[in-house]
Design an enzyme around this catalytic site. Structure first.
Site, PDB file in Angstrom:
ATOM      1  N   GLN A 155      72.018 109.042  84.294  1.00 41.44           N
ATOM      2  CA  GLN A 155      71.501 110.123  85.119  1.00 41.44           C
ATOM      3  C   GLN A 155      71.969 109.998  86.557  1.00 41.44           C
ATOM      4  O   GLN A 155      72.541 108.983  86.968  1.00 41.44           O
ATOM      5  CB  GLN A 155      69.968 110.120  85.069  1.00 41.44           C
ATOM      6  CG  GLN A 155      69.350 108.809  85.531  1.00 41.44           C
ATOM      7  CD  GLN A 155      67.856 108.725  85.243  1.00 41.44           C
ATOM      8  OE1 GLN A 155      67.053 108.673  86.173  1.00 41.44           O
ATOM      9  NE2 GLN A 155      67.496 108.706  83.955  1.00 41.44           N
ATOM     10  N   HIS A 166      70.716 111.654  90.698  1.00 38.22           N
ATOM     11  CA  HIS A 166      69.781 112.442  91.501  1.00 38.22           C
ATOM     12  C   HIS A 166      70.514 113.101  92.669  1.00 38.22           C
ATOM     13  O   HIS A 166      71.462 112.529  93.224  1.00 38.22           O
ATOM     14  CB  HIS A 166      68.662 111.560  92.068  1.00 38.22           C
ATOM     15  CG  HIS A 166      67.939 110.757  91.043  1.00 38.22           C
ATOM     16  ND1 HIS A 166      67.310 111.315  89.963  1.00 38.22           N
ATOM     17  CD2 HIS A 166      67.740 109.413  90.948  1.00 38.22           C
ATOM     18  CE1 HIS A 166      66.748 110.362  89.236  1.00 38.22           C
ATOM     19  NE2 HIS A 166      67.000 109.207  89.812  1.00 38.22           N
ATOM     20  N   GLU A 170      66.379 105.968  95.946  1.00 38.67           N
ATOM     21  CA  GLU A 170      65.385 105.083  95.340  1.00 38.67           C
ATOM     22  C   GLU A 170      65.822 103.628  95.458  1.00 38.67           C
ATOM     23  O   GLU A 170      66.995 103.333  95.719  1.00 38.67           O
ATOM     24  CB  GLU A 170      65.166 105.443  93.870  1.00 38.67           C
ATOM     25  CG  GLU A 170      66.381 105.300  92.979  1.00 38.67           C
ATOM     26  CD  GLU A 170      66.139 105.848  91.575  1.00 38.67           C
ATOM     27  OE1 GLU A 170      65.296 105.306  90.857  1.00 38.67           O
ATOM     28  OE2 GLU A 170      66.824 106.826  91.212  1.00 38.67           O
ATOM     29  N   HIS A 181      73.425 106.222  87.276  1.00 39.04           N
ATOM     30  CA  HIS A 181      72.684 104.990  87.048  1.00 39.04           C
ATOM     31  C   HIS A 181      71.805 105.089  85.809  1.00 39.04           C
ATOM     32  O   HIS A 181      71.567 106.174  85.276  1.00 39.04           O
ATOM     33  CB  HIS A 181      71.814 104.660  88.265  1.00 39.04           C
ATOM     34  CG  HIS A 181      70.744 105.668  88.525  1.00 39.04           C
ATOM     35  ND1 HIS A 181      70.978 106.837  89.216  1.00 39.04           N
ATOM     36  CD2 HIS A 181      69.426 105.710  88.176  1.00 39.04           C
ATOM     37  CE1 HIS A 181      69.858 107.543  89.296  1.00 39.04           C
ATOM     38  NE2 HIS A 181      68.899 106.882  88.652  1.00 39.04           N
ATOM     39  N   ARG A 226      70.515 114.591  83.709  1.00 35.45           N
ATOM     40  CA  ARG A 226      71.026 113.713  82.662  1.00 35.45           C
ATOM     41  C   ARG A 226      72.488 114.032  82.347  1.00 35.45           C
ATOM     42  O   ARG A 226      72.842 115.179  82.108  1.00 35.45           O
ATOM     43  CB  ARG A 226      70.205 113.857  81.372  1.00 35.45           C
ATOM     44  CG  ARG A 226      68.760 113.458  81.478  1.00 35.45           C
ATOM     45  CD  ARG A 226      68.121 113.394  80.091  1.00 35.45           C
ATOM     46  NE  ARG A 226      66.665 113.403  80.200  1.00 35.45           N
ATOM     47  CZ  ARG A 226      65.901 114.469  79.949  1.00 35.45           C
ATOM     48  NH1 ARG A 226      66.454 115.600  79.549  1.00 35.45           N
ATOM     49  NH2 ARG A 226      64.602 114.393  80.087  1.00 35.45           N
TER      50      ARG A 226
END
Length: 289
Positions: free
Chosen positions: A99, A101, A121, A179, A199
Protein backbone atom coordinates in the site's frame (compact mmCIF):
# COMPACT_ATOMS: atom_id res chain seq x y z
CA UNK A 1 -0.76 7.09 35.19
CA UNK A 2 -1.05 10.48 36.88
CA UNK A 3 -0.32 13.99 35.72
CA UNK A 4 1.02 17.23 37.10
CA UNK A 5 -1.34 19.01 34.72
CA UNK A 6 -5.04 19.10 35.41
CA UNK A 7 -6.34 18.71 31.87
CA UNK A 8 -6.12 15.18 30.51
CA UNK A 9 -8.56 12.82 28.87
CA UNK A 10 -8.43 9.01 29.05
CA UNK A 11 -9.78 7.33 25.93
CA UNK A 12 -11.48 4.01 25.18
CA UNK A 13 -9.78 2.09 22.36
CA UNK A 14 -11.55 1.26 19.12
CA UNK A 15 -10.88 -2.30 17.95
CA UNK A 16 -10.69 -3.09 14.23
CA UNK A 17 -11.05 -6.66 12.90
CA UNK A 18 -8.71 -7.22 9.96
CA UNK A 19 -8.15 -10.20 7.65
CA UNK A 20 -4.46 -10.10 8.59
CA UNK A 21 -5.03 -9.61 12.33
CA UNK A 22 -3.97 -11.90 15.17
CA UNK A 23 -4.99 -12.74 18.73
CA UNK A 24 -2.61 -10.65 20.82
CA UNK A 25 -4.67 -7.48 21.03
CA UNK A 26 -7.89 -9.33 21.91
CA UNK A 27 -6.08 -11.24 24.65
CA UNK A 28 -4.30 -8.23 26.13
CA UNK A 29 -7.36 -6.03 26.15
CA UNK A 30 -9.60 -8.86 27.38
CA UNK A 31 -11.95 -8.90 24.38
CA UNK A 32 -14.46 -11.74 24.12
CA UNK A 33 -14.21 -12.26 20.36
CA UNK A 34 -12.93 -14.83 17.91
CA UNK A 35 -12.40 -12.20 15.21
CA UNK A 36 -8.81 -11.43 14.20
CA UNK A 37 -8.26 -7.99 15.75
CA UNK A 38 -5.64 -6.24 13.68
CA UNK A 39 -5.77 -2.74 15.14
CA UNK A 40 -6.56 -0.95 18.38
CA UNK A 41 -7.00 2.79 17.82
CA UNK A 42 -6.04 4.24 21.20
CA UNK A 43 -5.73 8.00 20.55
CA UNK A 44 -8.18 9.26 17.94
CA UNK A 45 -10.71 12.07 18.00
CA UNK A 46 -13.57 9.63 17.40
CA UNK A 47 -12.71 7.57 20.48
CA UNK A 48 -15.04 7.80 23.46
CA UNK A 49 -13.80 9.27 26.70
CA UNK A 50 -13.34 6.63 29.39
CA UNK A 51 -13.58 8.59 32.64
CA UNK A 52 -14.06 11.97 34.25
CA UNK A 53 -16.66 14.68 33.58
CA UNK A 54 -16.78 13.93 29.84
CA UNK A 55 -17.10 10.14 30.19
CA UNK A 56 -19.08 8.52 27.38
CA UNK A 57 -18.78 11.45 24.99
CA UNK A 58 -16.74 11.38 21.79
CA UNK A 59 -13.48 13.28 21.99
CA UNK A 60 -14.27 15.25 18.81
CA UNK A 61 -17.39 16.65 20.50
CA UNK A 62 -15.41 17.78 23.53
CA UNK A 63 -12.32 19.33 21.94
CA UNK A 64 -14.05 22.67 21.14
CA UNK A 65 -15.03 22.89 24.82
CA UNK A 66 -11.50 22.08 25.98
CA UNK A 67 -10.28 24.80 23.63
CA UNK A 68 -6.98 26.23 22.60
CA UNK A 69 -5.42 25.90 26.05
CA UNK A 70 -5.77 22.12 25.73
CA UNK A 71 -4.90 21.53 22.07
CA UNK A 72 -2.34 24.30 21.76
CA UNK A 73 -2.49 27.43 19.66
CA UNK A 74 -0.45 26.05 16.76
CA UNK A 75 -2.73 23.02 16.44
CA UNK A 76 -5.91 25.12 16.45
CA UNK A 77 -4.50 27.57 13.91
CA UNK A 78 -3.56 24.76 11.54
CA UNK A 79 -6.27 22.14 12.07
CA UNK A 80 -9.08 23.79 14.01
CA UNK A 81 -10.51 21.91 16.98
CA UNK A 82 -9.52 18.53 15.60
CA UNK A 83 -6.87 16.16 16.83
CA UNK A 84 -4.38 15.83 13.96
CA UNK A 85 -2.86 12.56 15.22
CA UNK A 86 -3.90 8.91 15.21
CA UNK A 87 -2.17 6.40 17.50
CA UNK A 88 -2.79 2.68 17.22
CA UNK A 89 -1.41 -0.77 17.98
CA UNK A 90 -1.27 -3.38 15.20
CA UNK A 91 -1.02 -7.16 15.52
CA UNK A 92 -0.06 -8.81 12.24
CA UNK A 93 -0.62 -12.55 11.76
CA UNK A 94 -0.29 -12.16 7.98
CA UNK A 95 1.03 -9.61 5.48
CA UNK A 96 -0.82 -6.35 5.19
CA UNK A 97 -1.61 -5.24 1.66
CA UNK A 98 1.15 -3.59 -0.33
CA UNK A 99 0.00 0.00 0.00
CA UNK A 100 0.84 3.67 -0.14
CA UNK A 101 -0.56 6.82 1.48
CA UNK A 102 -0.94 10.30 -0.05
CA UNK A 103 0.45 13.57 1.27
CA UNK A 104 -1.66 16.49 2.49
CA UNK A 105 -1.80 18.20 -0.90
CA UNK A 106 -3.19 15.11 -2.63
CA UNK A 107 -5.64 14.48 0.21
CA UNK A 108 -6.94 18.05 -0.02
CA UNK A 109 -7.27 17.89 -3.80
CA UNK A 110 -8.80 14.42 -4.16
CA UNK A 111 -10.13 13.25 -0.78
CA UNK A 112 -11.54 16.40 0.80
CA UNK A 113 -14.94 14.79 1.46
CA UNK A 114 -13.30 12.14 3.65
CA UNK A 115 -12.02 14.69 6.15
CA UNK A 116 -8.69 12.84 6.32
CA UNK A 117 -5.25 14.40 6.14
CA UNK A 118 -2.39 12.90 4.17
CA UNK A 119 -0.54 10.21 6.04
CA UNK A 120 2.99 10.27 7.33
CA UNK A 121 3.55 7.52 9.90
CA UNK A 122 6.12 5.89 12.14
CA UNK A 123 6.27 2.31 13.39
CA UNK A 124 7.77 1.15 16.68
CA UNK A 125 8.30 -2.62 16.73
CA UNK A 126 7.20 -3.86 20.16
CA UNK A 127 7.45 -7.59 19.37
CA UNK A 128 8.87 -9.44 16.37
CA UNK A 129 8.96 -13.15 15.70
CA UNK A 130 12.16 -14.56 14.17
CA UNK A 131 12.41 -13.68 10.50
CA UNK A 132 9.85 -10.85 10.66
CA UNK A 133 10.03 -8.36 7.80
CA UNK A 134 8.44 -5.24 6.42
CA UNK A 135 8.27 -3.86 2.90
CA UNK A 136 9.76 -0.40 2.45
CA UNK A 137 9.90 1.09 -1.04
CA UNK A 138 11.17 -0.39 -4.30
CA UNK A 139 14.54 -2.05 -4.81
CA UNK A 140 15.33 -0.13 -8.01
CA UNK A 141 13.78 2.67 -10.03
CA UNK A 142 10.65 1.53 -11.87
CA UNK A 143 8.24 3.15 -14.27
CA UNK A 144 4.60 3.65 -13.38
CA UNK A 145 3.62 1.37 -16.27
CA UNK A 146 5.90 -1.37 -14.93
CA UNK A 147 4.52 -0.96 -11.42
CA UNK A 148 0.93 -1.08 -12.72
CA UNK A 149 1.53 -4.28 -14.68
CA UNK A 150 3.36 -5.91 -11.78
CA UNK A 151 0.55 -5.05 -9.37
CA UNK A 152 -1.93 -6.81 -11.65
CA UNK A 153 0.08 -9.99 -12.27
CA UNK A 154 1.56 -10.37 -8.76
CA UNK A 155 5.17 -9.86 -9.75
CA UNK A 156 5.22 -6.61 -7.76
CA UNK A 157 6.79 -8.48 -4.84
CA UNK A 158 9.94 -8.93 -6.95
CA UNK A 159 10.28 -5.14 -7.19
CA UNK A 160 9.96 -4.37 -3.50
CA UNK A 161 12.52 -3.90 -0.74
CA UNK A 162 12.06 -6.44 2.09
CA UNK A 163 13.62 -5.28 5.38
CA UNK A 164 14.25 -7.55 8.41
CA UNK A 165 13.02 -6.02 11.68
CA UNK A 166 13.38 -6.79 15.36
CA UNK A 167 12.02 -5.58 18.67
CA UNK A 168 12.94 -1.95 19.31
CA UNK A 169 13.24 -0.88 15.69
CA UNK A 170 11.64 2.46 14.75
CA UNK A 171 10.85 3.17 11.10
CA UNK A 172 9.55 6.43 9.68
CA UNK A 173 7.32 6.07 6.58
CA UNK A 174 6.81 9.31 4.61
CA UNK A 175 3.78 9.72 2.34
CA UNK A 176 4.34 8.13 -1.05
CA UNK A 177 6.46 5.25 0.30
CA UNK A 178 5.21 1.83 -0.83
CA UNK A 179 5.11 -0.32 2.28
CA UNK A 180 3.60 -3.21 4.23
CA UNK A 181 3.97 -4.82 7.62
CA UNK A 182 4.71 -8.53 7.60
CA UNK A 183 3.46 -11.33 9.88
CA UNK A 184 4.65 -11.88 13.43
CA UNK A 185 4.72 -8.24 14.53
CA UNK A 186 3.19 -6.18 17.31
CA UNK A 187 3.60 -2.53 16.36
CA UNK A 188 2.87 0.89 17.82
CA UNK A 189 2.02 3.33 15.03
CA UNK A 190 1.65 7.08 15.15
CA UNK A 191 0.45 8.92 12.08
CA UNK A 192 -1.40 11.95 10.91
CA UNK A 193 -5.15 11.72 11.39
CA UNK A 194 -5.76 9.66 8.28
CA UNK A 195 -6.88 6.27 7.06
CA UNK A 196 -6.29 7.01 3.38
CA UNK A 197 -4.76 3.77 2.14
CA UNK A 198 -4.30 2.92 -1.53
CA UNK A 199 -3.74 -0.80 -2.12
CA UNK A 200 -1.39 -1.91 -4.88
CA UNK A 201 -1.50 -5.64 -4.13
CA UNK A 202 -3.41 -7.83 -1.67
CA UNK A 203 -2.33 -11.45 -2.23
CA UNK A 204 -5.61 -12.40 -3.90
CA UNK A 205 -7.71 -11.82 -0.79
CA UNK A 206 -10.56 -10.29 -2.79
CA UNK A 207 -10.37 -6.74 -1.44
CA UNK A 208 -10.41 -3.88 -3.90
CA UNK A 209 -7.26 -2.22 -5.19
CA UNK A 210 -6.75 1.50 -5.76
CA UNK A 211 -4.24 1.45 -8.58
CA UNK A 212 -4.96 4.85 -10.11
CA UNK A 213 -4.61 6.69 -6.80
CA UNK A 214 -1.64 4.57 -5.71
CA UNK A 215 0.24 5.24 -8.93
CA UNK A 216 -0.53 8.96 -8.59
CA UNK A 217 1.24 9.18 -5.23
CA UNK A 218 3.76 6.32 -5.08
CA UNK A 219 7.47 7.02 -5.05
CA UNK A 220 8.96 4.93 -7.88
CA UNK A 221 12.63 5.21 -6.96
CA UNK A 222 14.24 3.60 -3.88
CA UNK A 223 13.40 5.50 -0.70
CA UNK A 224 16.12 6.02 1.92
CA UNK A 225 15.22 3.84 4.90
CA UNK A 226 14.73 6.09 7.95
CA UNK A 227 15.31 3.99 11.07
CA UNK A 228 16.22 4.41 14.73
CA UNK A 229 16.27 2.30 17.88
CA UNK A 230 13.91 2.65 20.83
CA UNK A 231 16.37 3.33 23.63
CA UNK A 232 16.80 5.94 26.38
CA UNK A 233 16.76 9.41 24.89
CA UNK A 234 14.94 8.33 21.73
CA UNK A 235 13.24 11.20 19.91
CA UNK A 236 11.92 11.32 16.35
CA UNK A 237 11.00 14.76 15.05
CA UNK A 238 9.30 15.05 11.68
CA UNK A 239 7.29 17.78 9.99
CA UNK A 240 3.90 16.38 11.04
CA UNK A 241 4.63 14.91 14.48
CA UNK A 242 7.23 14.32 17.15
CA UNK A 243 7.60 10.97 18.93
CA UNK A 244 9.70 10.29 22.00
CA UNK A 245 10.27 7.68 24.66
CA UNK A 246 9.42 9.11 28.05
CA UNK A 247 10.31 7.75 31.47
CA UNK A 248 9.19 9.78 34.46
CA UNK A 249 8.25 13.00 32.70
CA UNK A 250 7.16 14.22 29.28
CA UNK A 251 6.84 17.83 28.18
CA UNK A 252 4.74 19.10 25.30
CA UNK A 253 6.77 21.08 22.75
CA UNK A 254 5.51 24.50 21.71
CA UNK A 255 2.35 24.25 23.79
CA UNK A 256 0.93 21.27 21.89
CA UNK A 257 -1.07 18.51 23.53
CA UNK A 258 0.47 15.10 24.21
CA UNK A 259 -0.80 11.68 23.11
CA UNK A 260 0.54 9.39 25.83
CA UNK A 261 0.50 5.61 25.37
CA UNK A 262 2.03 2.89 27.54
CA UNK A 263 4.35 0.60 25.63
CA UNK A 264 2.43 -2.44 26.86
CA UNK A 265 -0.91 -2.47 24.97
CA UNK A 266 -3.40 -3.21 27.73
CA UNK A 267 -5.38 0.03 27.90
CA UNK A 268 -6.28 3.08 25.87
CA UNK A 269 -4.25 6.20 25.44
CA UNK A 270 -4.36 9.51 27.28
CA UNK A 271 -4.53 12.92 25.67
CA UNK A 272 -2.97 15.56 27.89
CA UNK A 273 -3.00 19.33 27.58
CA UNK A 274 0.13 21.36 27.00
CA UNK A 275 2.38 21.29 30.01
CA UNK A 276 4.38 18.63 31.82
CA UNK A 277 3.03 15.13 32.38
CA UNK A 278 4.37 13.02 35.25
CA UNK A 279 4.25 9.39 34.14
CA UNK A 280 3.84 6.56 36.62
CA UNK A 281 4.75 2.96 35.87
CA UNK A 282 6.13 1.56 32.65
CA UNK A 283 7.78 3.51 29.86
CA UNK A 284 5.55 5.50 27.54
CA UNK A 285 5.58 6.68 23.98
CA UNK A 286 4.56 10.32 23.69
CA UNK A 287 3.44 11.83 20.39
CA UNK A 288 2.72 15.49 19.72
CA UNK A 289 2.20 17.77 16.77
Amino acid sequence: MSHEITAFVELEPQFKPRVWGGRRLAERFGLATDEPIGEAWVVFDENRIASGPYAGRMLAEVLPELGEDFLGRAVVERYGYRLPLLVKFLDTADWLSVQVHPDDAYARAHEAKSGWLGKAEAWVVLEAEPGAQVIYGVKRPVSRDELHAAALDGSILELLNFVPVQKGDVIYVPPGTIHALGPGLLVYEVSQRSDLTYRLYDYGRGRGLHLDQALDVARIDPAPLQTARLEPGFRLQQARFTLELAEGRARAPDHACLAVTALEPKRGGVLAASGTARLIGTRHLVAST
